[in-house]
Write an enzyme that holds these catalytic residues in place. Structure first.
Site, PDB file in Angstrom:
ATOM      1  CE  LYS A   1       0.472  -2.537   1.221  1.00  0.00           C
ATOM      2  NZ  LYS A   1      -0.280  -3.774   0.902  1.00  0.00           N
TER       3      LYS A   1
ATOM      4  CB  THR B   1       1.125  -5.569  -2.378  1.00  0.00           C
ATOM      5  OG1 THR B   1       1.961  -4.411  -2.375  1.00  0.00           O
ATOM      6  CG2 THR B   1       0.807  -5.948  -0.951  1.00  0.00           C
TER       7      THR B   1
END
Length: 330
Positions: free
Chosen positions: A188, A245
């Site tokens: 990610k 994020t």
């Protein structure tokens, strides 16, 4: 519980602050000057300024002091420092359960954290696991609600430790999919750099949503190829961590992407951040694993071309947007 938190960066310090409300915590840093500064000022000015360290929190740079009579070790160092830390713990001859909170692949070996643990600590140790999920250190230190996943191959161990660490503000869910949780946390960060680049060049919210969604497919394909479970990538350590994020302004990896879009050099960006941005160091390992497993990773490839091949941010994202049309679930 008596817990040793090894690693006094932002995330280690935030966990130490949060867990101090219910447990006896020792916070270890390998830098003696850093330990003295934190102990005297009761604040981690270098990595988590603005958040007081509780008086009950013991701070030390002597590893054996941190490990003395503990029930659990929580290793919260960058992935690059995991092996060194594990060797130091193993050398102490203390055998206690461990968790780790680092995200990424070891650059020299392309190992996930659990593989490093198996090599350096004990290949037969079942009482260990990974703690991961959507979590900004600043919000955890502030006491804002956060949900994490604790994954261990031993279901009884994960259930027991999760119950000990769980609180109304730090909710801990359990899993047995160590590979999936670690893969989600690692990849990610690479996708987040791409999302930051897209925002930085002004491609808008629609493009960001597309990158996040297609990025989740990349994470899932690689995770399944490594042995993870589909359900994990639909949960906290997968889509949850990716959304946080990729959209949150506290994300260091997102900031890397934004600054790359401004045309700044990688060296200048890392110097300006002053903290580790794991996606920078993970991208090449992710791409190589994709090649080895014959898994297509176009977003990761674009990020690598910007980080390591001198391709401009706008050009790399344009290449992604102009890839051939195909079915969505691929």
């Amino acid at each position: 519980m008596r817990i040793a938190v090894l690693g006094a960066g932002a995330w280690g310090s935030a966990l130490a602050i949060s867990l101090s409300a219910r447990h006896q915590i020792s916070l270890w840093t390998k830098d003696p000057d850093h330990a003295v500064e934190m102990d005297s000022q009761r604040i981690n000015q270098s990595f988590l300024p603005g958040y007081s360290l509780p008086r009950s929190l013991k701070i030390t740079s002597v590893l054996n002091e941190a490990l003395n009579a503990v029930d659990l070790v929580l290793i919260v160092v960058p992935i690059a420092g995991l092996r060194e830390t594990l060797r130091a713990v193993a050398a102490s001859k203390i055998r206690v359960p461990i968790l780790w909170g680092c995200k990424g692949f070891e650059s020299e070996t392309s190992y996930l954290p659990h593989q490093v643990v198996e090599e350096e600590y004990s290949s037969s140790l079942s009482f260990c696991g990974v703690l991961s999920g959507p979590s900004f250190a600043e919000e955890v230190a502030q006491g804002l609600p956060t949900a994490l996943t604790l994954a261990s191959k031993d279901a009884d161990f994960s259930t027991k430790i999760a119950a000990e660490l769980h609180s109304s503000r730090l909710r801990i869910y359990t899993s047995q999919d160590v590979i999936g949780v670690e893969t989600g946390g690692a990849v990610k960060n690479v996708i987040t750099i791409a999302a930051g680049i897209s925002d930085g060049v002004g491609f808008g919210h629609n493009a960001r949503a597309a990158l996040i969604t297609r990025g989740l497919m990349e994470i899932t394909r690689l995770g399944l190829g490594l042995g993870g479970s589909m359900e994990t990538f639909m949960g906290l350590a997968g889509v949850g961590d990716l959304i946080l994020t990729s959209t949150g302004d506290l994300s260091r990896n997102r900031r890397v992407g934004l600054m790359l879009a401004e045309g700044k050099s990688l060296n200048d960006i890392l110097n300006e951040l002053g903290h580790v941005a794991e996606g920078v160091h993970t991208a090449q390992s992710v791409l190589q694993l994709g090649y080895q497993l014959n898994i297509e990773m176009p977003i990761t490839q674009a990020v690598c071309s910007i980080l390591h091949e001198g391709v401009s941010a706008r050009s790399a994202v344009e290449v992604l947007l102009n890839r051939e049309q195909k079915t969505e679930i691929y």
